[in-house]
Motif scaffolding. Structure first.
Motif, mmCIF file in Angstrom:
data_model
loop_
_atom_site.group_PDB
_atom_site.id
_atom_site.type_symbol
_atom_site.label_atom_id
_atom_site.label_comp_id
_atom_site.label_asym_id
_atom_site.label_seq_id
_atom_site.Cartn_x
_atom_site.Cartn_y
_atom_site.Cartn_z
ATOM 1 N N MET A 31 0.775 -1.205 0.127
ATOM 2 C CA MET A 31 -0.001 0.030 -0.163
ATOM 3 C C MET A 31 0.843 1.112 -0.017
ATOM 4 S SD MET A 31 -3.100 0.120 0.042
ATOM 5 C CE MET A 31 -4.954 0.435 0.615
ATOM 6 N N PRO A 32 1.148 1.891 -1.214
ATOM 7 C CA PRO A 32 0.285 1.694 -2.459
ATOM 8 C C PRO A 32 0.983 0.693 -3.283
ATOM 9 C CG PRO A 32 1.802 3.649 -2.303
ATOM 10 C CD PRO A 32 1.807 3.272 -1.111
ATOM 11 N N LYS A 33 0.363 0.203 -4.034
ATOM 12 C CA LYS A 33 0.869 -0.973 -4.719
ATOM 13 C C LYS A 33 1.921 -0.227 -5.885
ATOM 14 C CE LYS A 33 -3.552 -3.728 -5.079
ATOM 15 N NZ LYS A 33 -4.443 -2.964 -4.404
ATOM 16 N N MET A 34 2.879 -1.313 -5.986
ATOM 17 C CA MET A 34 4.179 -0.854 -6.862
ATOM 18 C C MET A 34 4.418 -1.834 -7.756
ATOM 19 S SD MET A 34 7.112 -2.262 -5.887
ATOM 20 C CE MET A 34 8.210 -1.116 -6.480
ATOM 21 N N LEU A 35 5.237 -1.773 -8.801
ATOM 22 C CA LEU A 35 5.830 -2.761 -9.498
ATOM 23 C C LEU A 35 7.106 -2.150 -9.896
ATOM 24 C CD1 LEU A 35 2.817 -4.214 -11.890
ATOM 25 C CD2 LEU A 35 4.236 -5.370 -10.037
ATOM 26 N N SER A 36 8.234 -2.613 -10.117
ATOM 27 C CA SER A 36 9.530 -2.189 -10.478
ATOM 28 C C SER A 36 9.477 -1.928 -12.009
ATOM 29 C CB SER A 36 10.738 -3.027 -10.108
ATOM 30 O OG SER A 36 11.915 -2.640 -10.831
ATOM 31 N N SER A 37 10.071 -0.814 -12.408
ATOM 32 C CA SER A 37 10.298 -0.388 -13.769
ATOM 33 C C SER A 37 11.406 -1.364 -14.307
ATOM 34 C CB SER A 37 10.887 0.905 -13.972
ATOM 35 O OG SER A 37 11.991 1.179 -13.260
ATOM 36 N N MET A 38 12.017 -2.214 -13.679
ATOM 37 C CA MET A 38 13.102 -3.138 -14.286
ATOM 38 C C MET A 38 12.175 -4.119 -15.044
ATOM 39 S SD MET A 38 15.078 -5.859 -11.828
ATOM 40 C CE MET A 38 15.189 -7.594 -12.147
ATOM 41 N N TYR A 39 10.902 -4.314 -14.876
ATOM 42 C CA TYR A 39 10.360 -5.303 -15.585
ATOM 43 C C TYR A 39 9.797 -4.751 -16.936
ATOM 44 C CZ TYR A 39 11.083 -8.339 -11.828
ATOM 45 O OH TYR A 39 11.881 -9.206 -10.733
ATOM 46 N N ASN A 228 2.572 -1.990 -21.419
ATOM 47 C CA ASN A 228 3.411 -3.231 -21.844
ATOM 48 C C ASN A 228 3.670 -4.167 -20.562
ATOM 49 O OD1 ASN A 228 4.644 -5.306 -23.703
ATOM 50 N ND2 ASN A 228 6.570 -4.247 -22.513
ATOM 51 N N LEU A 229 3.923 -3.230 -19.380
ATOM 52 C CA LEU A 229 4.244 -4.207 -18.098
ATOM 53 C C LEU A 229 2.806 -4.877 -17.843
ATOM 54 C CD1 LEU A 229 5.881 -4.460 -15.889
ATOM 55 C CD2 LEU A 229 5.156 -2.480 -14.713
ATOM 56 N N LEU A 230 1.854 -4.265 -17.911
ATOM 57 C CA LEU A 230 0.336 -5.422 -17.914
ATOM 58 C C LEU A 230 0.165 -6.464 -18.783
ATOM 59 C CD1 LEU A 230 -2.187 -2.384 -16.596
ATOM 60 C CD2 LEU A 230 -0.749 -3.795 -15.261
ATOM 61 N N SER A 256 11.580 17.413 -5.030
ATOM 62 C CA SER A 256 12.227 15.891 -5.008
ATOM 63 C C SER A 256 12.993 15.732 -6.351
ATOM 64 C CB SER A 256 11.568 15.095 -4.526
ATOM 65 O OG SER A 256 10.474 14.656 -5.563
ATOM 66 N N GLY A 257 12.723 16.221 -7.262
ATOM 67 C CA GLY A 257 13.370 16.096 -8.586
ATOM 68 C C GLY A 257 12.843 14.829 -9.079
ATOM 69 N N ALA A 258 11.731 14.204 -8.761
ATOM 70 C CA ALA A 258 11.104 13.023 -9.343
ATOM 71 C C ALA A 258 9.926 12.824 -10.284
ATOM 72 C CB ALA A 258 10.737 12.113 -8.114
ATOM 73 N N VAL A 259 10.052 12.320 -11.384
ATOM 74 C CA VAL A 259 9.011 12.034 -12.230
ATOM 75 C C VAL A 259 8.588 10.759 -11.752
ATOM 76 C CG1 VAL A 259 8.360 11.325 -14.471
ATOM 77 C CG2 VAL A 259 9.938 13.225 -14.282
ATOM 78 N N ARG A 260 7.135 10.636 -11.537
ATOM 79 C CA ARG A 260 6.522 9.199 -10.990
ATOM 80 C C ARG A 260 5.679 9.100 -12.116
ATOM 81 N NH1 ARG A 260 5.306 9.889 -4.898
ATOM 82 N NH2 ARG A 260 4.052 11.745 -5.752
ATOM 83 N N SER A 261 5.743 7.703 -12.368
ATOM 84 C CA SER A 261 4.559 7.248 -13.264
ATOM 85 C C SER A 261 3.788 6.105 -12.676
ATOM 86 C CB SER A 261 5.454 6.594 -14.526
ATOM 87 O OG SER A 261 6.058 7.525 -15.189
ATOM 88 N N PHE A 262 2.695 6.116 -13.052
ATOM 89 C CA PHE A 262 1.441 5.097 -12.552
ATOM 90 C C PHE A 262 0.531 4.620 -13.673
ATOM 91 C CE2 PHE A 262 2.375 8.701 -9.826
ATOM 92 C CZ PHE A 262 2.613 8.321 -8.503
ATOM 93 N N LEU A 263 0.169 3.090 -13.118
ATOM 94 C CA LEU A 263 -0.853 2.530 -14.001
ATOM 95 C C LEU A 263 -2.130 2.818 -13.176
ATOM 96 C CD1 LEU A 263 1.074 -0.381 -15.149
ATOM 97 C CD2 LEU A 263 -0.007 1.114 -16.734
ATOM 98 N N ILE A 288 -1.240 1.847 -9.281
ATOM 99 C CA ILE A 288 0.254 1.231 -9.491
ATOM 100 C C ILE A 288 1.333 1.979 -9.542
ATOM 101 C CG2 ILE A 288 1.662 -1.060 -9.955
ATOM 102 C CD1 ILE A 288 -1.020 -2.042 -11.280
ATOM 103 N N HIS A 289 2.281 2.044 -8.981
ATOM 104 C CA HIS A 289 3.362 3.071 -8.852
ATOM 105 C C HIS A 289 4.507 2.214 -9.644
ATOM 106 C CE1 HIS A 289 6.987 5.713 -6.997
ATOM 107 N NE2 HIS A 289 6.840 5.519 -8.382
ATOM 108 N N THR A 290 4.630 2.607 -10.997
ATOM 109 C CA THR A 290 5.630 1.865 -11.779
ATOM 110 C C THR A 290 7.007 2.263 -11.969
ATOM 111 O OG1 THR A 290 4.422 2.640 -14.022
ATOM 112 C CG2 THR A 290 3.680 0.578 -13.117
ATOM 113 N N GLU A 291 7.354 3.533 -11.940
ATOM 114 C CA GLU A 291 8.600 4.078 -12.240
ATOM 115 C C GLU A 291 8.959 5.234 -11.627
ATOM 116 O OE1 GLU A 291 11.214 4.367 -16.206
ATOM 117 O OE2 GLU A 291 9.275 5.519 -16.294
ATOM 118 N N ASN A 292 10.181 5.662 -11.213
ATOM 119 C CA ASN A 292 10.706 6.915 -10.829
ATOM 120 C C ASN A 292 11.830 7.204 -11.678
ATOM 121 O OD1 ASN A 292 9.463 7.146 -7.943
ATOM 122 N ND2 ASN A 292 10.564 5.047 -7.830
#
Ligand code: AVI
Length: 330
Positions: A31-39, A228-230, A256-263, A288-292
């Motif tokens: 919580m929150p759900k996340m998946l690593s951008s490595m995938y 494509n991750l899904l 923070s300097g962060a772009v954050r990507s989500f599904l 789903i937080h997928t990338e920083n």
């Protein structure tokens, strides 16, 4: 083990479906759900990323390409051993299509450097394409490709004797969370000796609108990259994500300097993962937080190096100061 054998071209086994399954079960129970951008980077994801790099909004690739072109002689000099005839390994982490690296490879060959190029990438498809294009364009270049993720690559790096120059281009460093970035830099630095060098590409902080647009292009290629991750989970874990009920969302936080990507799940839904014997419920508008993708300042970069025991010896930038390639020494 493969980096310890200078003649091996055998790929190291890529991360298995079990790793992916474990990661998904863990990441989607948080919580929150996340998946690593490595995938993101299966063969299809690597292809989509190559399209991203050519997008008008995605400034990092063409900026770093231009800066490498402008400063190729100085960068090559900063990386190669002082003795012109000393052999070294040019190890590239996350080599991808190698488009930018070829500028340096050509320059090094033209100035008679003695080196072996060791491109490391998690995508076999991307590496195969790179090796084929190098055989065609730079047939005299010794190449030893390695299929591995960063963790395996670092183990292999530590086992490889000899002078090394390690490349980590494209602001791949920005995809780590701060604590992981620190651990990564320390692990890269550990096996290096004082004559070795590390070249890292950093995307710099700039107009926040420009940064945000780079991750939300009008053609929707970045959205497809995220989706494509899904699709990958559908393919590899027997999941049943219905893409009609998902959106790509991204934001940039200039503090923070962060772009954050989500599904984003656009409605309440449950997704089944047949291969994991798992059901995951999503609320309407759950993310789903997928990338920083972190963006940096030069003082931050200097400090990051210091914290990992590395000294910044050169910094190269473009005229607009959008991007920096810095050379670090242990
Ligand atoms: C690979 N990496 C540096 C890219 C980035 O900019 O963070 C991945 C990417 N994600 C969306 N667009 C590009």
């Amino acid at each position: 083990p493969h980096l310890s054998s200078p003649t091996s071209t055998e790929p190291v086994a890529p991360a298995s479906t079990t790793d992916l399954g474990q990661h998904v079960a863990d990441g989607l129970s948080r919580m929150p759900k996340m998946l690593s951008s490595m995938y993101f980077y299966d063969d299809e994801g690597s292809r989509l990323f190559q399209q991203i790099m050519a997008l008008p909004e995605y400034y990092p690739t063409r900026t770093e390409f231009a800066l490498l072109t402008t400063h190729q002689a100085a960068i090559a000099d900063a990386l190669r051993p002082a003795a012109a005839d000393e052999h070294f390994f040019l190890v590239e982490l996350g080599a991808g299509d190698g488009l930018k690296t070829k500028i340096l490879l050509r320059h090094l060959l033209a100035t008679n450097a003695r080196f072996t190029y060791v491109p490391v990438d998690i995508s076999t498809g991307a590496l195969d394409g790179l090796v084929a294009s190098l055989a065609d364009e730079l047939p005299t270049l010794p190449v030893e490709p390695v299929t591995a993720d960063y963790a395996d690559a670092l183990t292999l790096l530590a086992a490889r004797p000899g002078r090394k120059a390690v490349l980590f281009l494209g602001s791949n460093i920005g995809n780590f969370l701060p604590e992981d970035r620190h651990d990564f830099l320390r692990s890269v630095a550990r096996p290096l000796s004082s004559d070795d060098r590390l070249l890292i590409g950093f995307d710099l902080q700039k107009d926040p609108r420009l940064i945000r647009a780079a991750y939300d292009d009008t053609q929707g290629i970045t959205a497809d990259f995220n989706f494509n991750l899904l699709k990958r989970l559908n393919r590899e874990l027997g999941a049943n994500f219905d893409l009609a009920h998902w959106q790509h969302y991204t934001d940039y936080d200039p503090l923070s300097g962060a772009v954050r990507s989500f599904l984003v799940s656009t409605r309440a839904q449950t997704v089944q993962f047949a291969a994991l014997n798992l059901d995951v419920a999503f609320a309407a508008w759950e993310m789903i937080h997928t990338e920083n993708s972190y963006k940096f300042t030069l003082p931050q970069i200097k400090q990051l190096g210091q914290e990992a025991g590395l000294t910044l010896v050169h910094s190269f930038s473009d005229a607009q100061a959008y991007f920096a390639d810095v050379v670090l020494a242990p």
